[in-house]
Design a protein around this motif. Sequence first.
Motif, PDB file in Angstrom:
ATOM      1  N   VAL A 154       0.797  -1.218   0.043  1.00 45.89           N
ATOM      2  CA  VAL A 154       0.000  -0.179   0.207  1.00 45.89           C
ATOM      3  C   VAL A 154       0.773   1.174  -0.085  1.00 45.89           C
ATOM      4  CG1 VAL A 154      -2.051  -1.090   1.041  1.00 45.89           C
ATOM      5  CG2 VAL A 154      -0.290  -0.017   2.510  1.00 45.89           C
ATOM      6  N   ASP A 155       2.026   1.190   0.284  1.00 45.38           N
ATOM      7  CA  ASP A 155       3.019   2.327   0.614  1.00 45.38           C
ATOM      8  C   ASP A 155       3.406   2.715  -0.807  1.00 45.38           C
ATOM      9  OD1 ASP A 155       2.503   2.827   3.244  1.00 45.38           O
ATOM     10  OD2 ASP A 155       4.051   1.429   3.921  1.00 45.38           O
ATOM     11  N   THR A 156       3.461   1.798  -1.725  1.00 43.06           N
ATOM     12  CA  THR A 156       3.689   1.926  -3.147  1.00 43.06           C
ATOM     13  C   THR A 156       2.631   2.321  -4.013  1.00 43.06           C
ATOM     14  OG1 THR A 156       5.777   0.709  -3.006  1.00 43.06           O
ATOM     15  CG2 THR A 156       4.801   1.254  -5.253  1.00 43.06           C
ATOM     16  N   LEU A 157       1.467   1.700  -3.766  1.00 46.63           N
ATOM     17  CA  LEU A 157       0.270   1.818  -4.344  1.00 46.63           C
ATOM     18  C   LEU A 157      -0.558   2.987  -4.293  1.00 46.63           C
ATOM     19  CD1 LEU A 157      -1.439   0.100  -6.403  1.00 46.63           C
ATOM     20  CD2 LEU A 157      -2.721  -0.678  -4.425  1.00 46.63           C
ATOM     21  N   ALA A 158      -0.352   3.706  -2.931  1.00 44.46           N
ATOM     22  CA  ALA A 158      -0.944   4.781  -2.580  1.00 44.46           C
ATOM     23  C   ALA A 158      -0.568   6.331  -3.306  1.00 44.46           C
ATOM     24  CB  ALA A 158      -0.778   5.101  -1.247  1.00 44.46           C
ATOM     25  N   PRO A 159       0.935   6.072  -3.451  1.00 43.72           N
ATOM     26  CA  PRO A 159       1.488   7.376  -4.058  1.00 43.72           C
ATOM     27  C   PRO A 159       1.221   7.247  -5.681  1.00 43.72           C
ATOM     28  CG  PRO A 159       3.001   6.476  -2.913  1.00 43.72           C
ATOM     29  CD  PRO A 159       1.792   5.609  -2.428  1.00 43.72           C
ATOM     30  N   THR A 160       1.239   5.972  -6.001  1.00 44.89           N
ATOM     31  CA  THR A 160       1.028   5.596  -7.530  1.00 44.89           C
ATOM     32  C   THR A 160      -0.173   6.149  -8.005  1.00 44.89           C
ATOM     33  OG1 THR A 160       2.451   4.068  -7.542  1.00 44.89           O
ATOM     34  CG2 THR A 160       0.904   3.872  -9.315  1.00 44.89           C
ATOM     35  N   LEU A 161      -1.315   5.858  -6.985  1.00 46.61           N
ATOM     36  CA  LEU A 161      -2.690   6.499  -7.403  1.00 46.61           C
ATOM     37  C   LEU A 161      -2.832   7.791  -7.168  1.00 46.61           C
ATOM     38  CD1 LEU A 161      -5.160   4.141  -5.483  1.00 46.61           C
ATOM     39  CD2 LEU A 161      -5.287   4.723  -7.733  1.00 46.61           C
ATOM     40  N   ILE A 162      -2.131   8.627  -6.108  1.00 44.99           N
ATOM     41  CA  ILE A 162      -2.255   9.996  -6.107  1.00 44.99           C
ATOM     42  C   ILE A 162      -1.601  10.670  -7.223  1.00 44.99           C
ATOM     43  CG2 ILE A 162      -1.160  12.023  -4.723  1.00 44.99           C
ATOM     44  CD1 ILE A 162      -3.773  10.727  -3.488  1.00 44.99           C
ATOM     45  N   GLY A 163      -0.188  10.209  -7.698  1.00 48.58           N
ATOM     46  CA  GLY A 163       0.447  10.674  -8.820  1.00 48.58           C
ATOM     47  C   GLY A 163      -0.252  10.712  -9.940  1.00 48.58           C
ATOM     48  N   THR A 164      -0.934   9.508 -10.366  1.00 48.83           N
ATOM     49  CA  THR A 164      -1.544   9.146 -11.561  1.00 48.83           C
ATOM     50  C   THR A 164      -2.881  10.294 -11.791  1.00 48.83           C
ATOM     51  OG1 THR A 164      -0.914   7.049 -11.779  1.00 48.83           O
ATOM     52  CG2 THR A 164      -2.673   7.454 -13.041  1.00 48.83           C
ATOM     53  N   ALA A 165      -3.599  10.285 -10.335  1.00 51.04           N
ATOM     54  CA  ALA A 165      -4.957  11.198 -10.460  1.00 51.04           C
ATOM     55  C   ALA A 165      -4.720  12.613 -10.395  1.00 51.04           C
ATOM     56  CB  ALA A 165      -5.514  10.789  -9.254  1.00 51.04           C
ATOM     57  N   VAL A 185      -8.745   5.068 -14.182  1.00 54.81           N
ATOM     58  CA  VAL A 185      -7.578   5.207 -13.676  1.00 54.81           C
ATOM     59  C   VAL A 185      -7.507   4.225 -12.309  1.00 54.81           C
ATOM     60  CG1 VAL A 185      -5.964   6.685 -12.251  1.00 54.81           C
ATOM     61  CG2 VAL A 185      -7.010   7.152 -14.571  1.00 54.81           C
ATOM     62  N   VAL A 186      -8.290   4.465 -11.351  1.00 53.14           N
ATOM     63  CA  VAL A 186      -8.220   3.606 -10.032  1.00 53.14           C
ATOM     64  C   VAL A 186      -8.250   2.155 -10.382  1.00 53.14           C
ATOM     65  CG1 VAL A 186      -9.635   3.194  -8.028  1.00 53.14           C
ATOM     66  CG2 VAL A 186      -9.532   5.429  -8.845  1.00 53.14           C
ATOM     67  N   THR A 187      -9.200   1.767 -11.243  1.00 47.64           N
ATOM     68  CA  THR A 187      -9.367   0.246 -11.630  1.00 47.64           C
ATOM     69  C   THR A 187      -8.001  -0.334 -12.419  1.00 47.64           C
ATOM     70  OG1 THR A 187     -10.654   0.611 -13.465  1.00 47.64           O
ATOM     71  CG2 THR A 187     -11.709   0.093 -11.496  1.00 47.64           C
ATOM     72  N   THR A 188      -7.606   0.691 -13.056  1.00 47.28           N
ATOM     73  CA  THR A 188      -6.269   0.036 -13.828  1.00 47.28           C
ATOM     74  C   THR A 188      -5.119  -0.071 -12.936  1.00 47.28           C
ATOM     75  OG1 THR A 188      -6.891   1.278 -15.876  1.00 47.28           O
ATOM     76  CG2 THR A 188      -4.663   0.997 -15.658  1.00 47.28           C
ATOM     77  N   VAL A 189      -4.871   1.184 -11.833  1.00 41.52           N
ATOM     78  CA  VAL A 189      -3.635   1.083 -10.996  1.00 41.52           C
ATOM     79  C   VAL A 189      -3.931   0.089  -9.925  1.00 41.52           C
ATOM     80  CG1 VAL A 189      -2.796   2.274  -9.300  1.00 41.52           C
ATOM     81  CG2 VAL A 189      -3.328   3.502 -11.277  1.00 41.52           C
ATOM     82  N   LEU A 190      -5.298  -0.466  -9.589  1.00 41.07           N
ATOM     83  CA  LEU A 190      -5.636  -1.469  -8.572  1.00 41.07           C
ATOM     84  C   LEU A 190      -5.737  -2.886  -9.219  1.00 41.07           C
ATOM     85  CD1 LEU A 190      -8.207   0.438  -6.386  1.00 41.07           C
ATOM     86  CD2 LEU A 190      -5.865  -0.079  -5.632  1.00 41.07           C
ATOM     87  N   ALA A 191      -5.710  -2.925 -10.454  1.00 41.11           N
ATOM     88  CA  ALA A 191      -5.929  -4.063 -11.063  1.00 41.11           C
ATOM     89  C   ALA A 191      -5.336  -5.523 -10.421  1.00 41.11           C
ATOM     90  CB  ALA A 191      -5.569  -4.181 -12.816  1.00 41.11           C
ATOM     91  N   SER A 192      -4.056  -5.353 -10.191  1.00 46.94           N
ATOM     92  CA  SER A 192      -3.311  -6.625  -9.619  1.00 46.94           C
ATOM     93  C   SER A 192      -3.726  -6.807  -8.153  1.00 46.94           C
ATOM     94  CB  SER A 192      -2.050  -6.593  -9.863  1.00 46.94           C
ATOM     95  OG  SER A 192      -1.187  -5.519  -9.297  1.00 46.94           O
ATOM     96  N   ALA A 193      -4.280  -5.922  -7.391  1.00 46.30           N
ATOM     97  CA  ALA A 193      -4.278  -5.790  -5.744  1.00 46.30           C
ATOM     98  C   ALA A 193      -5.891  -6.333  -5.731  1.00 46.30           C
ATOM     99  CB  ALA A 193      -3.966  -4.518  -5.421  1.00 46.30           C
ATOM    100  N   LEU A 194      -6.953  -5.801  -6.352  1.00 45.58           N
ATOM    101  CA  LEU A 194      -8.381  -6.328  -6.036  1.00 45.58           C
ATOM    102  C   LEU A 194      -8.634  -7.599  -5.917  1.00 45.58           C
ATOM    103  CD1 LEU A 194     -10.152  -3.430  -8.115  1.00 45.58           C
ATOM    104  CD2 LEU A 194      -9.645  -3.590  -5.563  1.00 45.58           C
ATOM    105  N   ARG A 195      -9.254  -8.114  -5.013  1.00 45.75           N
ATOM    106  CA  ARG A 195      -9.906  -9.345  -4.924  1.00 45.75           C
ATOM    107  C   ARG A 195     -11.182  -9.532  -5.691  1.00 45.75           C
ATOM    108  NH1 ARG A 195      -5.930 -12.361  -4.425  1.00 45.75           N
ATOM    109  NH2 ARG A 195      -4.776 -12.263  -2.716  1.00 45.75           N
TER     110      ARG A 195
END
Length: 195
Positions: A154-165, A185-195
């Motif tokens: 999450v510490d990598t994913l969060a700034p990735t989402l913030i930067g992209t947004a 954008v959200v679904t693309t960035v989270l694609a590998s993490a979502l259950r």
Amino acid sequence: MPTGVALQDPRRQLFDAAVRVLVRDGVTGLTSRAVTTEADVAKGVLHRHFADFDAFLAELVLDRIARIEAQATALQDAAGTGTVADNLTRALMVLFEPVMVAIVVLVIARDELRTRLRAAGTARFPLVGEGAAMIAGYLTAERDHGRIASDTDVDTLAPTLIGTAHLLFTEWKDSPPEPVAVHKVVTTVLASALR
């Protein structure tokens, strides 16, 4: 403003005026004179409540950071409800509303302001850092609920989402992007993490 007329909440009146000037005229148009003119108060009112203009601007940014902290609480409370992508889309739409984007530009443009904000204990990149912390906290809560993968960083994913947004929002000059674009954008960035 006529002499002897008491202001109900001069700080809020000045903050609201500064936001209007910043969004309308940009960083270069934001001066103490422009703020007091917009607020329809004497110039001395600003200096009666703040040591100088940078102190005023620092308080304005800290006020916005407090709003992010309140938003973070609401987002944490949403963990486990709705969908992760919908919750994050709504949060990013609020986080990157036009005022916030304009204030981020202000922080980038003024060295003294950044120095004062860091002395006040803000994130290294004020507003954006607090936004990333909000998203990381939410993603951690969703990981605990089992709605994102347990090995999600999450510490990598969060700034990735913030930067992209942030890039998405800054590309739209006259209005924010549509929620559907932010959701993509959200679904693309989270694609590998979502259950």
